[in-house]
Design an enzyme around this catalytic site. Structure first.
Site, mmCIF file in Angstrom:
data_model
loop_
_atom_site.group_PDB
_atom_site.id
_atom_site.type_symbol
_atom_site.label_atom_id
_atom_site.label_comp_id
_atom_site.label_asym_id
_atom_site.label_seq_id
_atom_site.Cartn_x
_atom_site.Cartn_y
_atom_site.Cartn_z
ATOM 1 N N ARG A 5 0.725 -1.359 0.046
ATOM 2 C CA ARG A 5 -0.103 0.262 0.064
ATOM 3 C C ARG A 5 0.739 1.243 0.136
ATOM 4 O O ARG A 5 1.769 1.530 0.736
ATOM 5 C CB ARG A 5 -0.925 -0.039 1.231
ATOM 6 C CG ARG A 5 -1.782 1.328 1.106
ATOM 7 C CD ARG A 5 -2.767 1.249 2.306
ATOM 8 N NE ARG A 5 -3.412 2.519 2.517
ATOM 9 C CZ ARG A 5 -4.332 2.591 3.209
ATOM 10 N NH1 ARG A 5 -4.999 1.549 4.056
ATOM 11 N NH2 ARG A 5 -5.088 3.810 3.270
ATOM 12 N N LEU A 6 0.899 1.965 -1.103
ATOM 13 C CA LEU A 6 1.223 3.365 -0.930
ATOM 14 C C LEU A 6 0.458 4.383 -0.387
ATOM 15 O O LEU A 6 -0.695 3.956 -0.476
ATOM 16 C CB LEU A 6 1.701 3.835 -2.465
ATOM 17 C CG LEU A 6 2.819 3.044 -3.132
ATOM 18 C CD1 LEU A 6 2.876 3.485 -4.567
ATOM 19 C CD2 LEU A 6 4.108 3.343 -2.478
#
Length: 378
Positions: A5-6
């Site tokens: 997850r960015l």
């Protein structure tokens, strides 16, 4: 291990660095090393991201559940990026985050990027659900936003300006009237084509009168405001209103809903969509809901005016009132859980609670009458 997850703002970083962070994340996950030249990273220009949500800013930013009947976004290119996982026809449900898209703009400096953002939001039209596009357009126009005078209290300080309904001026009224007239023409021609009788009098919408000007009265509402306009049909458009406030209007309503108009000699553009028995006009990112008079609907609305309804599908977590109780304005009556948040249904005025139509733990649909309520007589 790979961080799957960015942060949601990564497109801003990518725009000003020219790097694809998702690509680099995958490269590192397969064993590659980051390049030695990170110390030489260059920052170029200014980027801003706006998150378009199916939510209603005027009602505590409650998620808006429904189907995206129309979704118009600005064209992506060198200065504009659109990250979205939905398209027209998709549903915004209670089970997922109601984000529609991330709209990211880039330009040489902040002032230019803000202008780019305003333009991009002005080319956005989201129908079928209520969105925050108009709220964002208003926010982007505030001088303090352009000057980057920002902190966590920014929205609170500007709440009055941000949550005020979009102004309905004479140009908006004229655009709404033109949209209604052109939509009617399109519907009549389509009906005639389906029937195979293109010469049918039912396909004529020019207000023809024998030995008189082609005149009619057009009645409609924009939001809560009612309007009545005299319309004179002319060979090259319409004349709206009466002396001394007449205005010449003409335009084209394309199949994709784009409304290209000339109002009093000034070019204006927007989007005009049918929404069941009503219509939505979008101008500058702002939505104007348009309805035609319908006595039956008015009677139905009056019959349900004493009921407090669920603003969205959810689960009843608490019932705080009893039938027959006298309550004060703002008193909490029911707590509804939806979209991982709790929403409190409150008394809109001092009055008496009638029957309670919900129980703790029950799932309810949007629009369900949860509490019958009678306000005090003033």
């Amino acid at each position: 291990e790979m961080n799957t997850r960015l942060q949601v703002e990564h497109p801003v970083t990518e725009f000003i660095t020219g790097l694809d962070l998702v690509e680099w994340q995958l490269r590192v996950a397969t064993g590659e090393r980051l390049p030695d030249g990170w110390k030489d990273l260059q920052i170029n220009g200014h980027a801003i991201e706006a998150r378009l949500y199916a939510e209603d800013p005027a009602h505590d930013f409650l998620p808006s559940i429904g189907r995206l009947s129309h979704l118009v976004m600005p064209e992506a290119g060198t200065n504009v990026r659109i990250d979205s996982g939905v398209r027209a026809g998709d549903a915004i449900s209670v089970h997922y985050d109601p984000m529609i898209a991330k709209l990211i703009v880039w330009d040489r400096d902040r002032a230019a990027a803000v202008r780019r953002l305003r333009s991009a939001l002005g080319q956005t039209a989201i129908a079928g659900v209520i969105s925050n596009a108009g709220f964002l357009a208003t926010l982007a126009a505030l001088p303090d936003f352009e000057a980057a005078n920002l902190d966590t209290g920014f929205i609170g300080r500007n709440e009055t300006a941000l949550l005020r309904e979009a102004a309905v001026d004479t140009a908006i009224v004229a655009m709404a009237a033109l949209g209604l007239l052109l939509e009617r023409e399109t519907a009549a021609k389509s009906q005639a084509a389906r029937s195979g009788d293109t010469n049918s009098p039912w396909a004529v919408t020019n207000g023809f009168r024998l030995n008189a000007a082609a005149l009619e009265m057009l009645r409609f509402s924009i939001g809560a405001s009612a309007h009545e306009l005299a319309v004179t049909h002319q060979p090259d458009g319409f004349e709206l209103g009466s002396h001394p406030d007449k205005v010449q209007v003409d335009g084209v309503l394309s199949e994709d809903g784009m409304l290209s108009a000339i109002i009093g000699g000034v070019k204006r553009n927007g989007y005009f969509f049918s929404a069941g028995h009503a219509f939505d006009l979008f101008i500058g990112g702002h939505r104007y809901h348009i309805a035609l008079p319908d006595p039956l609907n008015a009677e139905m609305a009056e019959a349900h005016s004493g009921g407090l309804t669920a603003p969205m599908p959810g689960t009843i977590r608490a019932v705080l009132a009893e039938g027959g109780a006298n309550v004060e304005k703002g008193q909490a009556l029911v707590i509804l859980e939806a979209m991982k948040m709790e929403h409190t249904i409150r008394a809109p005025a001092a009055g008496v609670v009638g029957s309670l139509n919900c129980t703790v733990g029950a799932m309810v649909e949007a629009g369900t009458v949860l509490v019958d309520f009678e306000p005090e007589e003033s």
